[in-house]
Each structure stands twice: as structure tokens, then as C-alpha cells.
Design an enzyme around this catalytic site. Structure first.
Site, PDB file in Angstrom:
ATOM      1  N   ILE A  80      78.241  -8.395 -78.750  1.00 16.45           N
ATOM      2  CA  ILE A  80      77.048  -7.956 -79.477  1.00 16.45           C
ATOM      3  C   ILE A  80      77.417  -6.925 -80.537  1.00 16.45           C
ATOM      4  CG2 ILE A  80      76.498  -6.194 -77.729  1.00 16.45           C
ATOM      5  CD1 ILE A  80      73.478  -6.874 -78.264  1.00 16.45           C
ATOM      6  N   CYS A  81      76.609  -6.872 -81.582  1.00 22.16           N
ATOM      7  CA  CYS A  81      76.719  -5.904 -82.672  1.00 22.16           C
ATOM      8  C   CYS A  81      77.991  -6.155 -83.483  1.00 22.16           C
ATOM      9  CB  CYS A  81      76.627  -4.480 -82.135  1.00 22.16           C
ATOM     10  SG  CYS A  81      76.235  -3.245 -83.395  1.00 22.16           S
ATOM     11  N   ALA A  82      78.919  -5.223 -83.528  1.00 25.23           N
ATOM     12  CA  ALA A  82      80.175  -5.414 -84.255  1.00 25.23           C
ATOM     13  C   ALA A  82      81.198  -6.206 -83.443  1.00 25.23           C
ATOM     14  CB  ALA A  82      80.771  -4.059 -84.642  1.00 25.23           C
ATOM     15  N   GLY A 109      75.126 -11.383 -80.060  1.00 24.85           N
ATOM     16  CA  GLY A 109      73.912 -10.652 -80.379  1.00 24.85           C
ATOM     17  C   GLY A 109      74.123  -9.831 -81.631  1.00 24.85           C
TER      18      GLY A 109
END
Length: 185
Positions: free
Chosen positions: A102-104, A151
Site C-alpha cells: 500500500i501507498c509507496a 492500495g
């Protein structure tokens, strides 16, 4: 009981990591927090200290059904540099086990070569490494392509955790958690 390992590295986004742990444990998934970097106490990007269950290099990864990478910087850089994280992600992807980021953190999956030919999402503006790795960037809050779950950011952490709960513990368990936490979206 399904089992998942989540890698915590210095500088992680603590909410993305801990929300996954919480939601999955509520769903009946046995979750192990594995510390990357040789110390069991991991300090997040916002200086929250978390004591991991084990050091990443000490675990038997044959026992798990999924691996999860939370975002946060410089946490994702530490995940990318870790040989254990790389091996687990590449082995699990090849075996069809759930690999989630998720994210980076999807940029780590891109660096490991597991997003080739997959659809994936990532924090807005960080999509170039995905394209370079042969992934199709969706720009969606949540993207599931086979055994790969990605995500977009902290705002997608609850749906991300619920999707993992559904994949690992089943729709009924995920629905129960969704109701219990009064998540209505």
C-alpha cells in the site's frame, strides 16, 4: 487458520501497517509483524515505536499465506533494500500466495519484478516505477489482480485490510469485521 506476515521497517506509515494488523486479526488471521533492519523496535515516520513479533531474518516463511508491505518513507526504501523482503515477495508471487503493498510500497514490488503484466495502484505521482516494471497503473484506491493486492494510500487502508481479510479468511469474516468496525463505505 490463515497466516500473514507484515514487514515493518524504520520510517513506515504506522497507520497503514497497524490497520492491516488489526483488521486481519479481527478476521481470524494470525499476523506476524516482522521487523526489517535488525531491531525489533521499529520507529515510524511519525515517531511511533512499535515492537515487532520477530526479526524478518528469523522467520520460516513457508508457514505464511500472505506478505504485506505498508508504505511510508523512508520505510519503503528500507523494504526495497532488504534481501529477505525481496525473496519473500518474489517467492510468494511465483507461488500464487497473496502479495500486498500500500501507498509507496507497490514501488518495492515493482523493483522486485513482481508487477510485470499486473494491474496495480500506488500513491499518486509515484506511478512511473510501476510502468517501468511493466505494470498497468489503475489510479484506483484499491486494485486486486490475481494474488497481487495494492492500495493507493492511508485513505484506502481500511478497504485494503478488508480485501486482505476477504482473500485470507473469507467473505463472511471480512463482512463481520466491516460490521464490527462500523465501516459503511
Amino acid at each position: 487458520m490463515p497466516k500473514a506476515v507484515i514487514f515493518f521497517a524504520q520510517g513506515l506509515e504506522e497507520c497503514e501497517g497497524l490497520l492491516c494488523v488489526d483488521i486481519l486479526r479481527r478476521a481470524g488471521v494470525e499476523v506476524t509483524i516482522a521487523a526489517v533492519g535488525g531491531q525489533k523496535t521499529v520507529t515510524s515516520a511519525r515517531k511511533v515505536n512499535v515492537v515487532a513479533d520477530a526479526l524478518a531474518e528469523e522467520l520460516d516463511y513457508a508457514a505464511f499465506d500472505a506478505c504485506i508491505l505498508p508504505g511510508g518513507l523512508p520505510g519503503v526504501d528500507h523494504l526495497k533494500a532488504d534481501a529477505t523482503v525481496r525473496k519473500v515477495c518474489t517467492d510468494y508471487a511465483a507461488q500464487g500466495k497473496v502479495v500486498a503493498a500500500i501507498c509507496a510500497a507497490p514501488t518495492a514490488l515493482a523493483a522486485f519484478g513482481v508487477l510485470q503484466g499486473k494491474k496495480a495502484t500506488v500513491y499518486p505521482g509515484m506511478d512511473a516505477p510501476l510502468a517501468a516494471a511493466g505494470a498497468a497503473y489503475t489510479g484506483l484506491p484499491l486494485t486486486i489482480d490475481g494474488n497481487i493486492v495494492t492500495g493507493e494510500a492511508l485513505g484506502a487502508a481500511i478497504p485494503f485490510g478488508l480485501a486482505l481479510a476477504r482473500l485470507l479468511a473469507g467473505a463472511e469474516a471480512a463482512s463481520h469485521v466491516k460490521d464490527a468496525i462500523v465501516y459503511r463505505y
